[in-house]
Each structure stands twice: as C-alpha cells, then as structure tokens.
Design an enzyme around this catalytic site. Structure first.
Site, mmCIF file in Angstrom:
data_model
loop_
_atom_site.group_PDB
_atom_site.id
_atom_site.type_symbol
_atom_site.label_atom_id
_atom_site.label_comp_id
_atom_site.label_asym_id
_atom_site.label_seq_id
_atom_site.Cartn_x
_atom_site.Cartn_y
_atom_site.Cartn_z
ATOM 1 N N LYS A 168 -0.068 9.391 6.166
ATOM 2 C CA LYS A 168 0.298 9.410 7.589
ATOM 3 C C LYS A 168 1.475 10.362 7.832
ATOM 4 O O LYS A 168 1.423 11.210 8.710
ATOM 5 C CB LYS A 168 0.674 7.990 8.076
ATOM 6 C CG LYS A 168 -0.443 6.968 7.946
ATOM 7 C CD LYS A 168 -0.037 5.606 8.497
ATOM 8 C CE LYS A 168 1.104 4.946 7.745
ATOM 9 N NZ LYS A 168 0.828 4.628 6.321
ATOM 10 N N ARG A 173 1.911 -2.374 13.628
ATOM 11 C CA ARG A 173 1.442 -2.828 12.324
ATOM 12 C C ARG A 173 0.938 -4.272 12.365
ATOM 13 O O ARG A 173 0.539 -4.797 11.332
ATOM 14 C CB ARG A 173 2.592 -2.758 11.321
ATOM 15 C CG ARG A 173 2.470 -1.609 10.318
ATOM 16 C CD ARG A 173 3.805 -1.527 9.594
ATOM 17 N NE ARG A 173 3.719 -1.011 8.270
ATOM 18 C CZ ARG A 173 4.180 0.199 7.913
ATOM 19 N NH1 ARG A 173 4.661 1.017 8.798
ATOM 20 N NH2 ARG A 173 4.142 0.560 6.665
ATOM 21 N N ARG A 206 5.329 9.322 -5.365
ATOM 22 C CA ARG A 206 5.908 9.956 -4.166
ATOM 23 C C ARG A 206 7.393 10.256 -4.368
ATOM 24 O O ARG A 206 8.138 9.436 -4.911
ATOM 25 C CB ARG A 206 5.727 9.026 -2.959
ATOM 26 C CG ARG A 206 6.490 9.497 -1.721
ATOM 27 C CD ARG A 206 5.966 8.922 -0.436
ATOM 28 N NE ARG A 206 6.175 7.486 -0.299
ATOM 29 C CZ ARG A 206 5.731 6.778 0.740
ATOM 30 N NH1 ARG A 206 5.050 7.359 1.708
ATOM 31 N NH2 ARG A 206 5.937 5.476 0.789
ATOM 32 N N ARG A 255 11.739 6.376 -3.215
ATOM 33 C CA ARG A 255 12.053 5.195 -2.414
ATOM 34 C C ARG A 255 12.050 3.944 -3.289
ATOM 35 O O ARG A 255 11.206 3.790 -4.158
ATOM 36 C CB ARG A 255 11.027 5.040 -1.278
ATOM 37 C CG ARG A 255 11.386 5.838 -0.050
ATOM 38 C CD ARG A 255 10.298 5.890 0.973
ATOM 39 N NE ARG A 255 9.696 4.587 1.265
ATOM 40 C CZ ARG A 255 8.731 4.404 2.160
ATOM 41 N NH1 ARG A 255 8.284 5.432 2.856
ATOM 42 N NH2 ARG A 255 8.232 3.205 2.360
ATOM 43 N N ARG A 308 2.834 -4.562 -0.558
ATOM 44 C CA ARG A 308 2.634 -3.817 0.700
ATOM 45 C C ARG A 308 1.143 -3.655 0.998
ATOM 46 O O ARG A 308 0.732 -3.712 2.159
ATOM 47 C CB ARG A 308 3.329 -2.455 0.623
ATOM 48 C CG ARG A 308 4.845 -2.587 0.754
ATOM 49 C CD ARG A 308 5.585 -1.408 0.167
ATOM 50 N NE ARG A 308 5.315 -0.165 0.839
ATOM 51 C CZ ARG A 308 5.546 1.033 0.300
ATOM 52 N NH1 ARG A 308 6.040 1.143 -0.914
ATOM 53 N NH2 ARG A 308 5.281 2.121 0.989
HETATM 54 P P1 ADP Z 1 4.684 3.726 4.283
HETATM 55 O O1 ADP Z 1 5.067 5.156 4.601
HETATM 56 O O2 ADP Z 1 4.573 3.516 2.826
HETATM 57 O O3 ADP Z 1 3.494 3.253 5.060
HETATM 58 P P2 ADP Z 1 6.882 2.948 5.956
HETATM 59 O O4 ADP Z 1 7.943 3.944 5.640
HETATM 60 O O5 ADP Z 1 6.082 3.168 7.188
HETATM 61 O O6 ADP Z 1 5.915 2.835 4.693
HETATM 62 O O7 ADP Z 1 7.493 1.490 6.027
HETATM 63 C C1 ADP Z 1 8.385 1.008 5.045
HETATM 64 C C2 ADP Z 1 8.736 -0.435 5.342
HETATM 65 O O8 ADP Z 1 9.384 -0.530 6.628
HETATM 66 C C3 ADP Z 1 7.556 -1.388 5.433
HETATM 67 O O9 ADP Z 1 7.140 -1.865 4.156
HETATM 68 C C4 ADP Z 1 8.141 -2.517 6.310
HETATM 69 O O10 ADP Z 1 9.024 -3.333 5.566
HETATM 70 C C5 ADP Z 1 9.000 -1.727 7.303
HETATM 71 N N1 ADP Z 1 8.217 -1.361 8.512
HETATM 72 C C6 ADP Z 1 7.859 -0.114 8.904
HETATM 73 N N2 ADP Z 1 7.170 -0.154 10.061
HETATM 74 C C7 ADP Z 1 7.088 -1.471 10.420
HETATM 75 C C8 ADP Z 1 6.491 -2.163 11.501
HETATM 76 N N3 ADP Z 1 5.825 -1.517 12.484
HETATM 77 N N4 ADP Z 1 6.586 -3.515 11.521
HETATM 78 C C9 ADP Z 1 7.251 -4.173 10.563
HETATM 79 N N5 ADP Z 1 7.832 -3.588 9.509
HETATM 80 C C10 ADP Z 1 7.767 -2.241 9.427
HETATM 81 P P1 ADP Z 2 2.242 7.411 4.263
HETATM 82 O O1 ADP Z 2 3.181 7.996 5.287
HETATM 83 O O2 ADP Z 2 0.905 7.061 4.840
HETATM 84 O O3 ADP Z 2 2.840 6.285 3.493
HETATM 85 P P2 ADP Z 2 2.677 9.935 2.785
HETATM 86 O O4 ADP Z 2 2.336 11.011 3.746
HETATM 87 O O5 ADP Z 2 4.103 9.715 2.486
HETATM 88 O O6 ADP Z 2 1.919 8.564 3.200
HETATM 89 O O7 ADP Z 2 1.879 10.254 1.424
HETATM 90 C C1 ADP Z 2 1.966 9.364 0.304
HETATM 91 C C2 ADP Z 2 1.980 10.176 -0.990
HETATM 92 O O8 ADP Z 2 0.703 10.799 -1.186
HETATM 93 C C3 ADP Z 2 3.012 11.296 -1.022
HETATM 94 O O9 ADP Z 2 3.473 11.415 -2.357
HETATM 95 C C4 ADP Z 2 2.211 12.530 -0.607
HETATM 96 O O10 ADP Z 2 2.750 13.742 -1.142
HETATM 97 C C5 ADP Z 2 0.850 12.227 -1.231
HETATM 98 N N1 ADP Z 2 -0.277 12.761 -0.460
HETATM 99 C C6 ADP Z 2 -0.360 12.979 0.869
HETATM 100 N N2 ADP Z 2 -1.583 13.470 1.203
HETATM 101 C C7 ADP Z 2 -2.280 13.548 0.043
HETATM 102 C C8 ADP Z 2 -3.610 13.971 -0.278
HETATM 103 N N3 ADP Z 2 -4.452 14.409 0.662
HETATM 104 N N4 ADP Z 2 -4.005 13.909 -1.579
HETATM 105 C C9 ADP Z 2 -3.146 13.452 -2.532
HETATM 106 N N5 ADP Z 2 -1.891 13.034 -2.291
HETATM 107 C C10 ADP Z 2 -1.451 13.078 -1.021
#
Ligand code: ADP
Ligand code: ADP
Length: 218
Positions: free
Chosen positions: A13, A88, A127, A160, A171
C-alpha cells in the site's frame, strides 16, 4: 479525487500510494506513519497508542477516528487525498462515511491489494524504511541503490519494531478478523476494485492506474 488503499500489512500500500499520489497530485494520509510520529513526539495519543502498535493490535477506534477527522479536515483544502491504512474496521468505515457526508465529500474508489500470507511474511520481515521520507525498501525484493541508505535523501534505513515474525503473525490475524470485512462494505457500495498485488512494483502500479481510470472516467 479521493482514494482508499485496502489490503493486508505488507501488501504494498505505502509503496504504491507514494507513486499514485505523485501521479495524481494527491495527499497521502497514512495512519501508521501519523501514529509513529505521535509515538516519536510522545504526544498524548502516542503514549496511548504505543502498546497496541508494538503488539500488532489495532489502536482503539475512538482514538483513530478523532485523529483522522483532524487529518482529513486539515488536508482536504489541498485537493484530493489517498487514505492508506484507514479505515481498518467496519466502525471506522462507518465513521468515515459520516464525516464525508458532513464535509460534502466522497470516496471515488477503494483499491484492494491482494497478496497471499506466505508472501507477506517475507515482505514484512525484510522491509526497511527511511525515517525521513517514509519510503519502504526490501532487502531482497526492492533494495536501495546503496545498501542501507535511502535513494532519495541518503538517510540510514531502519527496521520497524513491529516487523518481526511474531508481531507480523498477529497483525495478519487481526487483518483477517477486523479489516477484511470492510472489503464487503465497499463492494456493496460499488466502490471496490481488486488488484493482484503479486508482481513487480511497476506491473501493480499499472493495474492500479487502470482501476482508477475505470472508476473515475465512467
Ligand atoms: P502496515 O504498513 O504494515 O499495514 P501500518 O503502518 O499501516 O502497517 O500500521 C502500523 C500499526 O499502526 C498497526 O499495526 C496498528 O497498530 C496501527 N494502526 C494503523 N492504522 C490503524 C487504524 N486505522 N486503526 C487502528 N490501528 C491502526
Ligand atoms: P504496506 O504499506 O501495505 O504495509 P509496503 O509498501 O511497505 O506495504 O511494502 C511492504 C514490503 O514489501 C516493503 O519491504 C516493500 O519494499 C516490499 N514490496 C512492495 N511492493 C512489492 C512487490 N510488488 N513485490 C515484492 N515486494 C514488494
């Protein structure tokens, strides 16, 4: 144009959101990034949210909804926005609809990035993130040009705290239980567009663009 990006942790994302925001001149509103700023600055919200984030659980709805009301109101004067990581839960999706209604605003499309769990674990544990601009890299799948530093600003990348195997497992479970149901919520409104999130970053970017065009130009 206002967009939502849905999908499990690690689906890509954030990676895709940055590119889509550049292309369409949108503001990226990423809940995780905003919450991590609150943690870093030790705000009241940051202090309350830390234990949830560190354990990979969702921060309570009321805290998130208040935070997002403020962020959306602050950013909407700049034009369109992309919500990354919000809503979420169904409660958050309903609260967003109420807020948009009050603001006389709407979501144009919810892009759903689909990636199987087996791939997500490898993506998340490998990551690495830039502390300054938030760009995500991957040790193997998406490495920076120079090991350990951001391509854009040369800052040292970090891992992270919640990107460890145990927290990732939690998660992913939380996603299935609490977040997946909102895909149906947007499908019922005719706003969901599914994208296969396995492939190169460029391939997925193209699929997302096609999806946006099919919603916005019709
Ligand atoms: P990822 O990129 O791996 O999807 P995020 O950076 O979006 O993770 O979120 C990290 C953490 O922040 C989540 O595991 C949760 O604890 C909190 N968080 C983020 N967005 C929300 C939301 N919309 N509602 C509740 N908790 C959230
Ligand atoms: P999210 O915001 O949904 O948690 P991220 O954009 O941070 O996801 O991506 C999660 C991990 O996967 C990062 O290490 C990123 O570099 C990697 N990644 C993103 N897109 C791809 C892809 N198309 N194929 C493989 N790895 C990817």
């Amino acid at each position: 144009m206002n967009l939502i990006f849905l999908g499990p942790p690690g689906a890509g994302k954030g990676t895709q959101a940055k590119r889509i925001c550049d292309k369409y001149n949108l503001t990226q509103i990423a809940t995780g990034d905003i919450l991590r700023e609150h943690l870093k600055n030790e705000t009241g919200l940051g202090k309350k949210a830390r234990e949830y984030i560190d354990a990979g659980n969702l921060v309570p709805n009321d805290l998130i909804i208040d935070m997002m009301r403020y962020e959306i109101e602050k950013n909407r004067s700049k034009g369109g926005y992309l919500l990354d990581g919000f809503p979420r839960t169904v409660t958050q999706a309903e609260a967003l609809d109420e807020l948009l209604n009050d603001l006389n605003d709407k979501i144009d499309v919810a892009i759903v990035l689909n990636v199987p769990n087996s791939e997500l674990m490898a993506r998340l544990t490998g990551r690495r993130v830039c502390p300054s601009c938030g760009t995500s890299y991957h040790l193997i799948f998406n490495p920076p040009a120079n090991e350990g530093v951001c391509d854009h600003d040369g800052e040292e990348l970090f891992q992270r705290k919640d990107d460890n195997e145990e927290t990732v497992n939690n998660r992913l479970e939380v996603y299935t239980k609490e977040t997946k149901p909102i895909i149906t919520y947007y499908e019922k409104q005719g706003l969901a567009h599914h994208v296969d999130g396995v492939g190169t970053v460029d391939e997925i970017f193209n699929l997302i663009n096609e999806g946006i065009d099919s919603f916005v130009n019709n």
